[in-house]
Design an enzyme around this catalytic site. Sequence first.
Site, short mmCIF file in Angstrom:
data_model
loop_
_atom_site.label_atom_id
_atom_site.label_comp_id
_atom_site.label_asym_id
_atom_site.label_seq_id
_atom_site.Cartn_x
_atom_site.Cartn_y
_atom_site.Cartn_z
CB CYS A 170 29.35 -56.60 7.11
SG CYS A 170 28.72 -55.23 8.11
CG HIS A 191 26.38 -49.52 16.21
ND1 HIS A 191 26.77 -48.30 15.69
CD2 HIS A 191 27.35 -50.39 15.90
CE1 HIS A 191 27.95 -48.46 15.10
NE2 HIS A 191 28.32 -49.70 15.21
CD GLU A 243 25.23 -55.38 18.61
OE1 GLU A 243 26.14 -55.11 17.81
OE2 GLU A 243 24.91 -56.54 18.91
CB SER A 275 32.88 -53.84 18.80
OG SER A 275 32.94 -55.11 19.37
CB SER A 314 32.60 -50.19 10.40
OG SER A 314 33.63 -50.45 11.32
S1 SF4 Z 1 29.01 -56.48 11.72
FE1 SF4 Z 1 27.22 -55.46 12.58
S2 SF4 Z 1 26.35 -54.34 10.86
FE2 SF4 Z 1 27.73 -55.90 10.00
S3 SF4 Z 1 26.40 -57.66 9.55
FE3 SF4 Z 1 27.31 -57.93 11.59
S4 SF4 Z 1 25.75 -57.10 12.97
FE4 SF4 Z 1 25.30 -56.33 10.95
#
Ligand code: SF4
Length: 507
Positions: free
Chosen positions: A212, A274, A326, A423, A466
């Site tokens: 992301c 986080h 987080e 997560s 991630s």
């Molecule tokens: S998954 Fe976490 S790091 Fe990725 S955009 Fe959403 S809040 Fe941000």
Amino acid sequence: MSPRPGGGDLVVCAPLRVEARAVRRGLGERGEVRRTGYGPARAARAAAGLRDGAFGKLAVGGVGGGVSADLELGDVVVGTEVSRPGLGDPVRCPSAPLLAGELRRAGLRASAGKIVTVDHLVRGGQRERLAADGAIAVDMESAPLLEAAAGRPAVVVRAISDTPRRPLLSPWAVPGGIAALRSLRQAAPVLARWAEACGPRQVLLAGPRSFCAGVERAIEIVERVLDRHGPPVYVRKQIVHNKVVVTDLERRGAIFVDELDQVPDGAVVVFSAHGVSPEVRRDATERGLDAIDATCPLVAKVHAEARRFAADGYQVALIGHAGHEEVEGTLGEAPRAMILVETIDDVARLAPQDPSRLAILMQTTLSADEAGGITDALLERFPAARRPSSDDICYATTNRQLAVRAIAADSDLVLVAGSANSSNSLRLVETAKRAGTPAYLIDGPEDIELGWLAGASVVGLTAGASAPPAVVGQIIDALSGLGPVEVSERVVATESIRFGLPKELKQ
Ligand code: SF4
């Protein structure tokens, strides 16, 4: 409809009588073992005889010589590619990581890597030269034997009987041979499981998947800090929850620590995506650390909401998982005003000081279904509860959950690339399971259990926010070693969000 994977018709080529006996003992009735003879010339003749045979999958099983210094007697090497110097291109065996992972789960010390087929015993300096070229083991038959596969799934397994420290012509020859044959026998039933997992398949990709905007930004921050300051660069907690990303950055000079007291005075430290509590920021300032913040802007938004609601005299019910970094960071924004709510049962126990002044926030990576249920329960008990103007569950989490739901119903199995502490990746597994499909979290192809694949002709594939996109390619490549793979993608949303870098890195 393509035929379902599985079934027997496995042929295992074992050059020597003792090797054939060891494989036969482990394999039983689950495949045919052919003794193919010692050396490349006999192997080539055996391959020519086998090539037009009616078998479906080919394995080469025998002992081999270790080239890599970290191999030990009795280790098992699975060939990712097998070459014969000066005689054509190497032959790739893409399913090697799947087989190596399964052998490790069977209790063997197994690694996947390049095997070189030679026509004489390899000694001293030649082992070193082969190792420098990236080989980890040698044998005398595999390259010609693989010719017999002629496009059918094929693997090579060599149990190590000698190593650079324990060469063949030494007192270690007998114990080395015994250890290798024992490992070969233990590896044989795993070859049968590999054969059962072979077959043509469809791979249904979920779109979007993988990185992301917040994760890309966090990784770029560490890379830029490494470029600017040089290693080591300290990072508080894992920059993002993914083993592959963390290992790669460690290799480039990042040092991941749990707390700031592990960071030397005056060093550069990056805060993870986080987020951190204000207390951690204060500590860093007091210690004189050069802190650079990689907190995702969407996590920072939830922090800002927590501060605003607390400043307005509200207590905040934060829906999230205890112990997640987080959540710890968000709770730390207004410790006296925040109450963590993990389940619907927690809602029943909630006793705010003033029920008319309650606000609801949530962790960005929750399951939309689960968080929705808890929110409904909160609103039923506290109808006046305030909520932020936009969702706290972020766009990337929402899109990936919608996408995995869209492929799960049509898949026999869903694989989610991601680490166990991620997560959003765990939520993808839960979402697929809720759709009625078996789903598993894997860091990479070596984590795929062959039993999951037997009978699974449509494999759904996604990756948490991630997990690097390259891992998805590696998984498809590994599956292609089990038979032809047809890849299609089902896209439920397109993403164009990008986040800017912190001001310290913009100049
Ligand atoms: S998954 Fe976490 S790091 Fe990725 S955009 Fe959403 S809040 Fe941000």
